[in-house]
Design a protein around this motif. Structure first.
Motif, PDB file in Angstrom:
ATOM      1  N   THR A 138       8.015   6.087   3.023  1.00  0.00           N
ATOM      2  CA  THR A 138       7.010   5.483   2.155  1.00  0.00           C
ATOM      3  C   THR A 138       5.802   6.406   2.043  1.00  0.00           C
ATOM      4  N   VAL A 139       5.288   6.543   0.822  1.00  0.00           N
ATOM      5  CA  VAL A 139       4.091   7.339   0.568  1.00  0.00           C
ATOM      6  C   VAL A 139       2.918   6.394   0.394  1.00  0.00           C
ATOM      7  N   GLY A 140       1.851   6.623   1.166  1.00  0.00           N
ATOM      8  CA  GLY A 140       0.689   5.764   1.095  1.00  0.00           C
ATOM      9  C   GLY A 140      -0.182   6.050  -0.110  1.00  0.00           C
ATOM     10  N   GLY A 142       0.784  -1.234   0.000  1.00  0.00           N
ATOM     11  CA  GLY A 142       0.000   0.000   0.000  1.00  0.00           C
ATOM     12  C   GLY A 142       0.808   1.273   0.000  1.00  0.00           C
ATOM     13  N   GLY A 143       1.961   1.294  -0.647  1.00  0.00           N
ATOM     14  CA  GLY A 143       2.762   2.506  -0.703  1.00  0.00           C
ATOM     15  C   GLY A 143       3.770   2.484  -1.824  1.00  0.00           C
ATOM     16  N   VAL A 144       4.328   3.671  -2.125  1.00  0.00           N
ATOM     17  CA  VAL A 144       5.342   3.803  -3.170  1.00  0.00           C
ATOM     18  C   VAL A 144       6.496   4.612  -2.623  1.00  0.00           C
ATOM     19  N   GLN A 145       7.629   4.548  -3.336  1.00  0.00           N
ATOM     20  CA  GLN A 145       8.779   5.374  -2.973  1.00  0.00           C
ATOM     21  C   GLN A 145       8.470   6.836  -3.318  1.00  0.00           C
ATOM     22  N   SER A 146       8.971   7.730  -2.475  1.00  0.00           N
ATOM     23  CA  SER A 146       8.483   9.114  -2.508  1.00  0.00           C
ATOM     24  C   SER A 146       8.995   9.938  -3.685  1.00  0.00           C
ATOM     25  N   TYR A 147      10.015   9.471  -4.407  1.00  0.00           N
ATOM     26  CA  TYR A 147      10.547  10.313  -5.475  1.00  0.00           C
ATOM     27  C   TYR A 147       9.643  10.354  -6.696  1.00  0.00           C
ATOM     28  N   TRP A 175      11.912  -8.318 -14.073  1.00  0.00           N
ATOM     29  CA  TRP A 175      13.338  -8.435 -14.361  1.00  0.00           C
ATOM     30  C   TRP A 175      14.169  -7.519 -13.466  1.00  0.00           C
ATOM     31  N   ILE A 176      13.588  -6.397 -13.046  1.00  0.00           N
ATOM     32  CA  ILE A 176      14.411  -5.407 -12.356  1.00  0.00           C
ATOM     33  C   ILE A 176      13.667  -4.858 -11.146  1.00  0.00           C
ATOM     34  N   ARG A 177      14.405  -4.545 -10.094  1.00  0.00           N
ATOM     35  CA  ARG A 177      13.839  -3.969  -8.877  1.00  0.00           C
ATOM     36  C   ARG A 177      14.843  -2.968  -8.330  1.00  0.00           C
ATOM     37  N   ALA A 178      14.443  -1.690  -8.205  1.00  0.00           N
ATOM     38  CA  ALA A 178      15.355  -0.634  -7.775  1.00  0.00           C
ATOM     39  C   ALA A 178      14.834   0.014  -6.498  1.00  0.00           C
ATOM     40  N   ILE A 179      15.747   0.281  -5.568  1.00  0.00           N
ATOM     41  CA  ILE A 179      15.444   0.985  -4.320  1.00  0.00           C
ATOM     42  C   ILE A 179      16.369   2.204  -4.285  1.00  0.00           C
ATOM     43  N   ALA A 180      15.776   3.384  -4.393  1.00  0.00           N
ATOM     44  CA  ALA A 180      16.594   4.592  -4.512  1.00  0.00           C
ATOM     45  C   ALA A 180      17.255   4.952  -3.190  1.00  0.00           C
ATOM     46  N   ASP A 181      16.539   4.765  -2.057  1.00  0.00           N
ATOM     47  CA  ASP A 181      17.081   5.183  -0.767  1.00  0.00           C
ATOM     48  C   ASP A 181      16.418   4.345   0.318  1.00  0.00           C
ATOM     49  N   VAL A 182      17.213   3.605   1.096  1.00  0.00           N
ATOM     50  CA  VAL A 182      16.622   2.737   2.116  1.00  0.00           C
ATOM     51  C   VAL A 182      15.980   3.551   3.246  1.00  0.00           C
ATOM     52  N   ILE A 223       7.215  -0.211 -10.540  1.00  0.00           N
ATOM     53  CA  ILE A 223       8.619   0.143 -10.399  1.00  0.00           C
ATOM     54  C   ILE A 223       8.840   0.998  -9.156  1.00  0.00           C
ATOM     55  N   LEU A 224       7.781   1.688  -8.692  1.00  0.00           N
ATOM     56  CA  LEU A 224       7.884   2.540  -7.517  1.00  0.00           C
ATOM     57  C   LEU A 224       7.494   1.827  -6.230  1.00  0.00           C
ATOM     58  N   ARG A 225       7.050   0.595  -6.320  1.00  0.00           N
ATOM     59  CA  ARG A 225       6.542  -0.126  -5.150  1.00  0.00           C
ATOM     60  C   ARG A 225       7.456   0.047  -3.948  1.00  0.00           C
ATOM     61  N   THR A 226       6.832   0.318  -2.814  1.00  0.00           N
ATOM     62  CA  THR A 226       7.615   0.455  -1.595  1.00  0.00           C
ATOM     63  C   THR A 226       8.227  -0.875  -1.198  1.00  0.00           C
ATOM     64  N   VAL A 227       9.070  -0.845  -0.204  1.00  0.00           N
ATOM     65  CA  VAL A 227       9.869  -2.018   0.140  1.00  0.00           C
ATOM     66  C   VAL A 227       9.474  -2.515   1.519  1.00  0.00           C
ATOM     67  N   SER A 228       9.507  -3.838   1.685  1.00  0.00           N
ATOM     68  CA  SER A 228       9.236  -4.444   2.984  1.00  0.00           C
ATOM     69  C   SER A 228      10.183  -3.881   4.041  1.00  0.00           C
ATOM     70  N   GLY A 229       9.637  -3.621   5.218  1.00  0.00           N
ATOM     71  CA  GLY A 229      10.463  -3.145   6.314  1.00  0.00           C
ATOM     72  C   GLY A 229      11.562  -4.124   6.677  1.00  0.00           C
ATOM     73  N   TYR A 230      11.267  -5.422   6.535  1.00  0.00           N
ATOM     74  CA  TYR A 230      12.288  -6.434   6.817  1.00  0.00           C
ATOM     75  C   TYR A 230      13.462  -6.287   5.857  1.00  0.00           C
ATOM     76  N   HIS A 231      13.148  -6.069   4.558  1.00  0.00           N
ATOM     77  CA  HIS A 231      14.218  -5.965   3.565  1.00  0.00           C
ATOM     78  C   HIS A 231      15.016  -4.676   3.757  1.00  0.00           C
ATOM     79  N   LEU A 232      14.319  -3.586   4.062  1.00  0.00           N
ATOM     80  CA  LEU A 232      15.041  -2.339   4.307  1.00  0.00           C
ATOM     81  C   LEU A 232      15.982  -2.484   5.495  1.00  0.00           C
ATOM     82  N   GLU A 233      15.511  -3.137   6.555  1.00  0.00           N
ATOM     83  CA  GLU A 233      16.368  -3.350   7.718  1.00  0.00           C
ATOM     84  C   GLU A 233      17.553  -4.231   7.355  1.00  0.00           C
ATOM     85  N   TYR A 234      17.293  -5.231   6.537  1.00  0.00           N
ATOM     86  CA  TYR A 234      18.357  -6.125   6.076  1.00  0.00           C
ATOM     87  C   TYR A 234      19.446  -5.307   5.371  1.00  0.00           C
TER      88      TYR A 234
END
Length: 829
Positions: free
Chosen positions: A266-268, A38-43, A255-262, A287-298
């Motif tokens: 997150t924008v709802g 339920g969120g996307v990356q803010s950029y 094929w691709i998954r990008a995270i601009a800034d851990v 492509i903007l899908r937000t990231v699991s908190g577990y993965h960001l912590e990882y």
């Protein structure tokens, strides 16, 4: 913990989770619906509109900051108010253009469908450039377009004015990367070329190629390029729990998954839950899908600020990843992402081509070996089972092989593990007839730990193909091959205390965990599976022809045996009539004209009569021998003492004539046999022994009858008696190595040379002249052998044979042993 989680996590991981506090629940990580966060990356900003009427369904809450229009103003209104009719038409055309050319053809398995799983089907998206009016001027956006059911999802990324895309400068780098890739010879070389080119395209500080061990196993870094000062990861293994199943499914779809800034906020989405589904908008293809908190912590725990992953697929399944890590926030333009995505597709194709070439070369070598093996098998006699010592295990580098046909089990190679037959019976229904079932980790498949007692009785690797549903099969097995590994984290402890408390905290080479993987064998390669199937098909034909040949031979032998029995019976019966006539005629001549004959003629007539009587006795013996093959057996539990007493009614007189004493234990055991036939066996053996008993120097002559436990090979070695030549199990043992009862009749007479043991068991064979040692027709031991074999037992001789008390008497002596098929036990009560 759910069954899904237990089914994916290893027993060690389950135990490890149970051993930590409840601050961190690893199963939550496994169950997390990462496509419904339920969120996307803010950029960037997201707008989803219904494709049929252009009405906006869902908008990210940062729409005002990025697009200049508040989310509340857009939801429920036509999207054309934001982008105009012409650009909406372009977005629809872009979505329709890629619909027929999916970026990724991987399909999610049906069992993973449901609210907590990404939807089935490929992810396909297109990119176009759109302009929005903001503050009186046009602002350019790169817009990625994809479909989610009836919605068209538009993801807006502001275009950087200072980094225009120039095809002429970008294309040469991509072409150079592809050329390096095509020139690579092996998997490792391909990956080494790939990580270098991806780093050059993207500028990340570390790029690694990561290969999975199976679809749900751990992964190993097989290629790496890194900037100075970063610890090496090359060769390290990472636990399977680092990438849970739902994450792997999304990697297989995109094929691709990008995270601009851990550390991005997150924008709802507005609304949080869609009215049609009651769930957040599905962002599986975003492509903007937000990231699991577990993965960001990882990522934070390993010092990563930005990342990108490129999926590597083989046959639609996730084979590995190119993982990129940056020390600073990093946004990639759609053109760079597209180049990396294209590069991932090219690398996947190249890896598949390399694997196919290697498999083709390997299979060619195996097929040459198979041709030589088949030439050897087909050159054997039709009635010989083409298996032992034929090189079947060596064909696919197995330790041993097993062929099961009905009650016949043939092994070749190293002695099979004790639990292998039970294992094959347990797995028999896991593979359709003619299809290969294989595993290089049998204990793990059965839910066993390598240290378990049951696991130690099993092979680590197994490959088999059923011939039918009756349990007939061809199998290969391999021993355990302990494999030392260096882990970036202890696979038995995926959860441990880190900066954020008890969390998924991977380590790098500074905290390498060295461990040995147990319970596994060398893996079975695709080429080995193919050639095993080809051998199975050829052997199926050979065994079918052998079965047909043996059936024809058995039919022929059965008919021949019937003819021989009929002939023997007819010959013995029909010849007796003229023989009696000859004997009577000779007697009448002697009576009527004996006084007129000279001495020579009279002697000759007397000889004719004596020979006729001898012939009559031989024909009686032949008739009796032939009838033994036709008379049925009436098996019952008998006291051996009682049957010996019955036999002495007839044999006792012969023993008395020879002055022979019978010696036997105080009590003989019970046997299951036909009473009349067993009595006949004992009569023959006792009379025979009495003929050859020797004077022991005290005027006493003795024979012995005993019952002795006999152990087939592989049984209790403390029992000293084993049938000579016993390279197969005794029929009485039931094939399980238990001791059985053998009856032995001994004498201390002249003995029988070992090279004549088989001769004396043949019909009408004698070791001495007819008139010596009490005479005889040479039929007795042949009759005994036939009766024993009719019972399913065995008969053999030993000579010299000492008496039970250690004395040998007047000669080396002979012991006649026999067993009778069937279980023996005393009557109850």
């Amino acid at each position: 913990m759910s069954d899904e989680v237990r089914g994916w996590l290893s027993p060690k991981a389950v135990a490890a989770e149970a051993g930590v506090s409840q601050e961190f629940d690893l199963s939550q990580c496994v169950r997390e619906p990462i496509h419904l966060l339920g969120g996307v990356q803010s950029y960037g900003a997201l707008v989803a509109a219904r494709s049929h009427d252009a009405v906006v369904d869902t908008v990210s809450r940062n729409a005002r900051e990025v697009l200049g229009r508040a989310a509340e103003e857009l939801v429920g209104r036509p999207v054309t108010e934001l982008i105009g009719e012409e650009q909406w038409a372009l977005a629809r055309e872009s979505a329709e253009a890629v619909a027929g050319f999916p970026v990724n053809s991987a399909v999610i398995p049906p069992e993973n469908s449901g609210p907590a799983s990404p939807p089935d089907g490929p992810a396909a998206s297109g990119v176009l450039s759109l302009a929005l009016e903001q503050d009186g001027r046009a602002r350019l956006f790169d817009v990625t377009v994809h479909r989610v059911a009836e919605l068209l999802v538009l993801e807006f990324e502001p275009r950087s004015a200072d980094r225009p895309f120039v095809f002429q400068s970008f294309y040469p780098r991509v072409r150079r990367a592809l050329q390096r890739l095509q020139g690579a010879a092996g998997v490792t070389e391909c990956c080494e070329a790939a990580v270098g080119e991806v780093q050059a395209l993207t500028g990340y500080d570390r790029v690694v190629a990561y290969r999975f061990e199976g679809t749900d196993g751990p992964g190993q870094v097989i290629a790496e390029v890194r900037n100075e000062g970063r610890e090496p990861w090359l060769g390290l293994w990472f636990p399977a729990s680092d990438i849970p199943p739902q994450a792997r499914r999304l990697y297989a779809r995109n094929w691709i998954r990008a995270i601009a800034d851990v550390d991005d906020r997150t924008v709802g989405l507005l609304p949080e839950l869609r009215e049609e589904t009651g769930e957040p908008l599905d962002l599986s293809g975003s492509i903007l899908r937000t990231v699991s908190g577990y993965h960001l912590e990882y990522l934070r725990n390993i010092g990563v600020t930005s990342s990108m992953s490129v999926s590597l697929l083989q046959d639609g399944e996730l084979w590995g990843l190119i993982a990129c890590h940056g020390d600073e926030p990093r946004r990639l333009t759609p053109e760079v992402r597209a180049a990396c995505e294209f590069f991932g597709i090219a690398l996947s194709l190249q890896l598949a081509a390399v694997a196919e070439r290697e498999q083709a070369d390997e299979l060619s070598g195996y097929r040459r070996a198979l041709a030589a093996l088949l030439a050897q098998l087909t050159s054997q006699a039709p009635d010989a089972l083409p298996f032992p010592d034929s090189g079947v295990p060596e064909l696919i580098h197995a330790d041993g092989a097993l062929l099961i046909r009905g009650t016949e089990t043939l092994a070749t190679g190293a002695p099979p593990p004790e639990g292998l037959p039970r294992l094959l019976e347990r797995l028999a229904d896991r593979s359709p007839v003619g299809e290969v079932w294989s595993s290089d980790r049998v204990p793990e498949v059965l839910g066993l730990e390598p240290a378990d007692a049951e696991a130690r009785e099993l092979p680590a690797g197994l490959l088999f193909l059923p011939f039918n549903r009756d349990g007939d099969l061809l199998a290969w097995w391999r021993r355990e091959l302990p494999a030392p590994r260096e882990w970036a984290a202890d696979p038995a402890r995926p959860v441990r205390t880190g900066p954020g408390g008890e969390r998924l905290t991977p380590r790098g080479s500074a905290a390498v965990h060295r461990a040995t993987v147990r319970g596994r064998s060398e893996p079975w390669s695709p080429a080995q599976r193919v050639v095993a199937g080809e051998l199975w098909r050829e052997m199926s034909g050979l065994l079918s022809r052998r079965t047909a040949y043996l059936e024809a031979r058995n039919t022929e032998l059965s008919r021949t045996n019937e003819d021989l029995d009929s002939f023997a019976h007819a010959a013995a019966h029909d010849l007796k009539e003229p023989l009696r006539g000859i004997s009577n005629a000779a007697s009448f001549i002697v009576e009527d004209a004996g006084s007129e004959l000279d001495a020579t003629s009279l002697r000759r007539l007397t000889t004719v009569g004596r020979l006729a009587e001898r012939m009559d006795g031989l024909l009686d013996s032949l008739l009796h021998f032939s009838r033994l093959g036709q008379v049925g057996l009436r098996r019952e539990l008998l006291s051996l003492d009682e049957v010996v007493d019955d036999a002495l009614v007839v044999a006792g007189a012969r023993l008395a004539e020879q002055g022979v004493t019978l010696v036997r234990p105080a009590a003989l055991p019970w046997l299951r046999a036909d009473r009349e036939r067993l009595r006949e066996v004992l009569e023959n053996l006792l009379v025979n022994a009495a003929k050859y008993a020797a004077d022991e120097g005290t005027g006493e002559r003795r024979v012995w009858v005993e019952a002795v436990p006999v152990v087939p090979p592989g049984g209790d070695t403390e029992v000293p008696v084993v049938p000579p030549g016993g390279d197969t199990e005794d029929p009485d043992s039931g094939g399980d190595g238990r001791p059985v009862t053998a009856v032995v009749v001994r004498d201390n007479g002249i003995g029988i040379p070992p090279d004549r043991h088989e001769d004396v068991l043949q019909l009408f064979r004698r070791l001495h002249a007819r008139g010596e040692r009490g005479g005889g027709s040479g039929v007795g031991l042949a009759v005994v052998k036939r009766i024993v074999e009719r019972h399913g037992g065995r008969l053999w001789l030993e000579s010299p044979a000492a008496a039970p008390d250690g004395s040998r008497g007047g000669g080396p002596g002979t012991a006649v042993w026999f067993t009778l098929g069937g279980a023996d036990s005393p009557p109850s009560g």
